[in-house]
Enzyme design. Structure first.
Site, PDB file in Angstrom:
ATOM      1  N   CYS A  45       0.824  -1.209   0.000  1.00 23.66           N
ATOM      2  CA  CYS A  45       0.000   0.000   0.000  1.00 23.66           C
ATOM      3  C   CYS A  45       0.857   1.259   0.000  1.00 23.66           C
ATOM      4  CB  CYS A  45      -0.934  -0.021   1.213  1.00 23.66           C
ATOM      5  SG  CYS A  45      -1.894   1.486   1.373  1.00 23.66           S
ATOM      6  N   CYS A  50      -1.533   1.659  -3.094  1.00 18.14           N
ATOM      7  CA  CYS A  50      -2.518   2.730  -2.878  1.00 18.14           C
ATOM      8  C   CYS A  50      -1.932   4.139  -2.869  1.00 18.14           C
ATOM      9  CB  CYS A  50      -3.229   2.536  -1.533  1.00 18.14           C
ATOM     10  SG  CYS A  50      -3.415   0.835  -0.995  1.00 18.14           S
ATOM     11  N   LYS A  53       0.093   5.297  -6.073  1.00 15.17           N
ATOM     12  CA  LYS A  53      -0.909   5.272  -7.153  1.00 15.17           C
ATOM     13  C   LYS A  53      -1.803   6.510  -7.090  1.00 15.17           C
ATOM     14  CE  LYS A  53      -4.683   4.055  -6.233  1.00 15.17           C
ATOM     15  NZ  LYS A  53      -5.137   2.700  -6.044  1.00 15.17           N
ATOM     16  N   TYR A 179      -8.794  -3.626 -10.919  1.00 11.98           N
ATOM     17  CA  TYR A 179      -8.487  -2.328 -10.310  1.00 11.98           C
ATOM     18  C   TYR A 179      -7.217  -1.710 -10.917  1.00 11.98           C
ATOM     19  CZ  TYR A 179     -11.363  -2.980  -5.987  1.00 11.98           C
ATOM     20  OH  TYR A 179     -12.364  -3.128  -5.061  1.00 11.98           O
ATOM     21  N   GLU A 183      -6.869   1.648 -13.327  1.00 12.19           N
ATOM     22  CA  GLU A 183      -6.238   2.806 -12.677  1.00 12.19           C
ATOM     23  C   GLU A 183      -5.000   3.253 -13.447  1.00 12.19           C
ATOM     24  OE1 GLU A 183      -7.697   2.191  -8.066  1.00 12.19           O
ATOM     25  OE2 GLU A 183      -5.655   1.617  -8.558  1.00 12.19           O
ATOM     26  N   HIS A 442     -26.786  21.327  -0.856  1.00 11.51           N
ATOM     27  CA  HIS A 442     -26.937  21.886  -2.192  1.00 11.51           C
ATOM     28  C   HIS A 442     -25.954  23.002  -2.441  1.00 11.51           C
ATOM     29  CE1 HIS A 442     -29.095  22.511  -5.890  1.00 11.51           C
ATOM     30  NE2 HIS A 442     -29.130  23.813  -5.630  1.00 11.51           N
ATOM     31  N   GLU A 447     -25.742  15.061  -3.122  1.00 12.07           N
ATOM     32  CA  GLU A 447     -27.148  15.199  -2.702  1.00 12.07           C
ATOM     33  C   GLU A 447     -28.071  14.294  -3.518  1.00 12.07           C
ATOM     34  OE1 GLU A 447     -29.196  18.980  -3.444  1.00 12.07           O
ATOM     35  OE2 GLU A 447     -27.658  19.489  -4.914  1.00 12.07           O
TER      36      GLU A 447
HETATM   37  P1  NDP Z   1      -7.771  -8.085 -10.258  1.00 12.70           P
HETATM   38  O1  NDP Z   1      -7.921  -9.463  -9.767  1.00 12.70           O
HETATM   39  O2  NDP Z   1      -8.644  -7.005  -9.755  1.00 12.70           O
HETATM   40  O3  NDP Z   1      -7.879  -8.095 -11.855  1.00 12.70           O
HETATM   41  C1  NDP Z   1      -7.065  -8.910 -12.641  1.00 12.70           C
HETATM   42  C2  NDP Z   1      -7.448  -8.708 -14.085  1.00 12.70           C
HETATM   43  O4  NDP Z   1      -6.543  -9.406 -14.917  1.00 12.70           O
HETATM   44  C3  NDP Z   1      -8.839  -9.240 -14.401  1.00 12.70           C
HETATM   45  O5  NDP Z   1      -9.421  -8.396 -15.355  1.00 12.70           O
HETATM   46  C4  NDP Z   1      -8.539 -10.617 -14.982  1.00 12.70           C
HETATM   47  O6  NDP Z   1      -9.492 -11.046 -15.894  1.00 12.70           O
HETATM   48  C5  NDP Z   1      -7.248 -10.345 -15.730  1.00 12.70           C
HETATM   49  N1  NDP Z   1      -6.407 -11.531 -15.878  1.00 12.70           N
HETATM   50  C6  NDP Z   1      -6.087 -12.452 -14.935  1.00 12.70           C
HETATM   51  N2  NDP Z   1      -5.249 -13.361 -15.441  1.00 12.70           N
HETATM   52  C7  NDP Z   1      -5.042 -13.033 -16.740  1.00 12.70           C
HETATM   53  C8  NDP Z   1      -4.272 -13.598 -17.780  1.00 12.70           C
HETATM   54  N3  NDP Z   1      -3.548 -14.685 -17.600  1.00 12.70           N
HETATM   55  N4  NDP Z   1      -4.288 -12.987 -18.977  1.00 12.70           N
HETATM   56  C9  NDP Z   1      -5.024 -11.871 -19.193  1.00 12.70           C
HETATM   57  N5  NDP Z   1      -5.767 -11.287 -18.227  1.00 12.70           N
HETATM   58  C10 NDP Z   1      -5.771 -11.858 -17.013  1.00 12.70           C
HETATM   59  O7  NDP Z   1      -6.240  -7.757 -10.023  1.00 12.70           O
HETATM   60  P2  NDP Z   1      -5.395  -6.431 -10.023  1.00 12.70           P
HETATM   61  O8  NDP Z   1      -4.034  -6.888 -10.403  1.00 12.70           O
HETATM   62  O9  NDP Z   1      -6.027  -5.351 -10.813  1.00 12.70           O
HETATM   63  O10 NDP Z   1      -5.447  -5.992  -8.501  1.00 12.70           O
HETATM   64  C11 NDP Z   1      -5.231  -6.914  -7.445  1.00 12.70           C
HETATM   65  C12 NDP Z   1      -6.040  -6.553  -6.236  1.00 12.70           C
HETATM   66  O11 NDP Z   1      -5.460  -5.453  -5.588  1.00 12.70           O
HETATM   67  C13 NDP Z   1      -7.458  -6.121  -6.539  1.00 12.70           C
HETATM   68  O12 NDP Z   1      -8.334  -7.200  -6.677  1.00 12.70           O
HETATM   69  C14 NDP Z   1      -7.803  -5.277  -5.361  1.00 12.70           C
HETATM   70  O13 NDP Z   1      -8.333  -6.072  -4.329  1.00 12.70           O
HETATM   71  C15 NDP Z   1      -6.467  -4.696  -4.959  1.00 12.70           C
HETATM   72  N6  NDP Z   1      -6.375  -3.293  -5.400  1.00 12.70           N
HETATM   73  C16 NDP Z   1      -7.215  -2.369  -4.868  1.00 12.70           C
HETATM   74  C17 NDP Z   1      -7.163  -1.064  -5.272  1.00 12.70           C
HETATM   75  C18 NDP Z   1      -8.107  -0.060  -4.704  1.00 12.70           C
HETATM   76  O14 NDP Z   1      -8.683  -0.315  -3.647  1.00 12.70           O
HETATM   77  N7  NDP Z   1      -8.327   1.067  -5.357  1.00 12.70           N
HETATM   78  C19 NDP Z   1      -6.212  -0.605  -6.275  1.00 12.70           C
HETATM   79  C20 NDP Z   1      -5.396  -1.666  -6.797  1.00 12.70           C
HETATM   80  C21 NDP Z   1      -5.488  -2.952  -6.363  1.00 12.70           C
HETATM   81  P3  NDP Z   1     -10.852 -11.806 -15.444  1.00 12.70           P
HETATM   82  O15 NDP Z   1     -11.754 -10.765 -14.885  1.00 12.70           O
HETATM   83  O16 NDP Z   1     -11.341 -12.375 -16.743  1.00 12.70           O
HETATM   84  O17 NDP Z   1     -10.445 -12.846 -14.468  1.00 12.70           O
END
Ligand code: NDP
Length: 463
Positions: A45, A50, A53, A179, A183, A442, A447
């Site tokens: 984080c 976080c 980012k 996410y 982002e 407002h 709101e």
């Molecule tokens: P996520 O699990 O959110 O997303 C992973 C993405 O990658 C999905 O779209 C998934 O597709 C795709 N994917 C997975 N494997 C493959 C592959 N082999 N080839 C192509 N695409 C693939 O992971 P992130 O890395 O974005 O983030 C990890 C975690 O970190 C998040 O789940 C969240 O909990 C946390 N986080 C939170 C944030 C916040 O609170 N603002 C900011 C950043 C991270 P599919 O959907 O089809 O499985």
């Protein structure tokens, strides 16, 4: 005051959000506590997640702010973005936060051991050859980006590296629709890179409310990010001798993209390698995450785990709350606490932001049967003068059987700030009638959440 005859009452492996909070609380409760860390204080984080980012998101939004200023009469001169300034200012801030974490641990009387810790058995940990006996061991080692193996995958970076780039790319390709993918696509685009976001399925942000996903898709596309769904990378080819140089991305459908940078944001896995968990006999899932019960206890009674490493909800505030539960349960006589994973508000800092708490429309129907949907989409007041086409989306989901608000979603500026307050309302189990009894502020965007009077549609079947 030590509570056991061991070297430590609690030995925490990993000084991230969850580990540090558990350590500090345990120490405050009188336990003798150590933390081992081999990378940086504050974990993902603070260092590569976080915090940096969000600083990058702020930085990237200035592009739109400069444009918007014109509508209010401000003439902004020539614009130029200097990546090293943002990167290095960010790093300086992170180092300041590392120092704060150091002071927090020291101030709480927690001993920090620098180095890779390894379990020797259920009650012994070694750090750089030194052994410590421990009444309780907490694994809080977090997660690590997952990058699939394919030809040229070594040419792709992950979010870890994205925070320290030597040069800012002219063209960027982001792979993954979670996410981190959305982002970073927003960050790269805002800071001036021609950005493509590739997702393997029909629509990104799987698991979020369908209306939110579609709205975000349209807003992001409007801003000029090249969105490609049902797309997968076959290979990446280096076009220069330099690994950091220009590359060609070959897609599975035969298309190619030339770019300076490929960022893989395809999920994160538990960071459990080489920790000696097998020696202690700690049960793990096939993906490497640690299996724990509701009290974060593993199958080995003296070994606990929490945060990203248990692969429940990968969010900093969740890990922190889990850490507070554990410290309370191990070192006080207070009633035992467990973590409630319902109604955790979260934000995605894509642009515009998503804020969400409770159930998606699809989940609400599955859990509650008939659901009244209140939906609103509009151009925010600020943009009446800016000429920006950006729109805002707000949605409430109300269970027809008891009038309870079971989901609140927003896409728009500061959605996270607004939805945090709604999180309290959902945790409290408030009804739509109570939302309606609340007087709005407002003129604000927020709101709208207390003035949506007419049901947009009713979905699902009455029980
Ligand atoms: P996520 O699990 O959110 O997303 C992973 C993405 O990658 C999905 O779209 C998934 O597709 C795709 N994917 C997975 N494997 C493959 C592959 N082999 N080839 C192509 N695409 C693939 O992971 P992130 O890395 O974005 O983030 C990890 C975690 O970190 C998040 O789940 C969240 O909990 C946390 N986080 C939170 C944030 C916040 O609170 N603002 C900011 C950043 C991270 P599919 O959907 O089809 O499985």
């Amino acid at each position: 005051m030590s509570k056991s005859n061991y070297d430590y009452d609690l030995f925490v492996i990993g000084a991230g959000s969850g580990g540090v909070r558990a350590a500090r609380m345990a120490s405050n409760y009188g336990a003798k506590v150590a933390v081992a860390e081999d990378r940086y204080l504050g974990g993902t984080c603070v260092n590569v997640g976080c915090v940096p980012k969000k600083l990058f998101v702020y930085g990237s939004h200035f592009a739109e702010d400069f444009h918007d200023a014109g509508g209010f009469g401000w003439q902004v001169g020539e614009r130029q973005f200097d990546w090293p300034t943002l990167r290095d200012n960010k790093t300086q801030e992170i180092e300041r936060l590392n120092g704060i974490y150091r002071n927090l641990l020291d101030g709480a009387g927690v001993t920090t051991h620098w180095g890779r810790a390894e379990l020797l058995d259920a009650n012994r940990v070694a750090v750089d050859g030194k052994e410590y006996s421990c009444a309780n061991i907490l694994i809080a080692t977090g997660g690590w980006p997952t990058k699939p193996d394919f030809p040229g995958s070594n040419l792709a970076i992950t979010s870890n590296e994205a925070f320290h780039l030597d040069t800012f790319p002219k063209d960027a390709v982001v792979v993954g629709g979670g996410y981190i993918g959305v982002e970073f696509a927003g960050i790269f685009h805002g800071l001036g890179a021609n950005t493509s976001l590739l997702y393997r399925g029909d629509l990104f942000l799987r698991g979020f409310d369908q209306g939110v996903r579609e709205f975000v898709r349209d807003e992001i596309a409007k801003k000029g990010i090249d969105l490609r769904f049902n797309t997968d990378v076959a290979s990446i080819e280096a076009l220069t001798d330099d690994e950091n140089g220009r590359k060609r991305v070959h897609l599975k459908d035969g298309e190619t993209l030339e770019t300076d940078l490929v960022l893989y944001a395809t999920g994160r896995h538990a960071n459990t390698q080489n920790l000696g968990l097998d020696k202690a006999g700690v049960e793990m899932r096939a993906n490497g995450s640690i299996v724990v019960d509701e009290y974060f206890q593993t199958n080995i009674p003296s070994v606990y785990a929490l945060g990203d490493v248990i692969d429940r909800v990968q969010l900093t505030p969740v890990a922190i709350n889990e850490g507070m539960c554990l410290a309370n349960n191990l070192f006080t006589d207070n009633p035992k606490r467990t973590m409630n994973y319902n109604n955790i508000a979260t934000a995605v800092f894509c642009q515009p932001n998503i804020g969400t708490v409770g159930l998606s429309e699809e989940q609400a129907v599955a859990e509650h049967g008939q659901v009244h949907v209140f939906e609103s989409s509009f151009r925010a007041m600020k943009h009446t003068l800016t000429g920006s086409e950006e729109r805002t989306y707000m949605k409430l989901l109300v269970s027809a059987k008891d009038d309870r608000v079971v989901g609140a979603h927003m896409v728009g500026p500061d959605a996270g700030e607004i939805v945090q307050g709604l999180g309290i309302a959902l945790v409290a189990g408030l009804t739509k009638t109570q939302f309606d009894q609340t007087v709005g502020i407002h003129p604000t965007t927020a709101e709208e959440f207390v003035t949506m009077r007419d049901v947009t549609r009713t979905v699902g079947a009455a029980a």
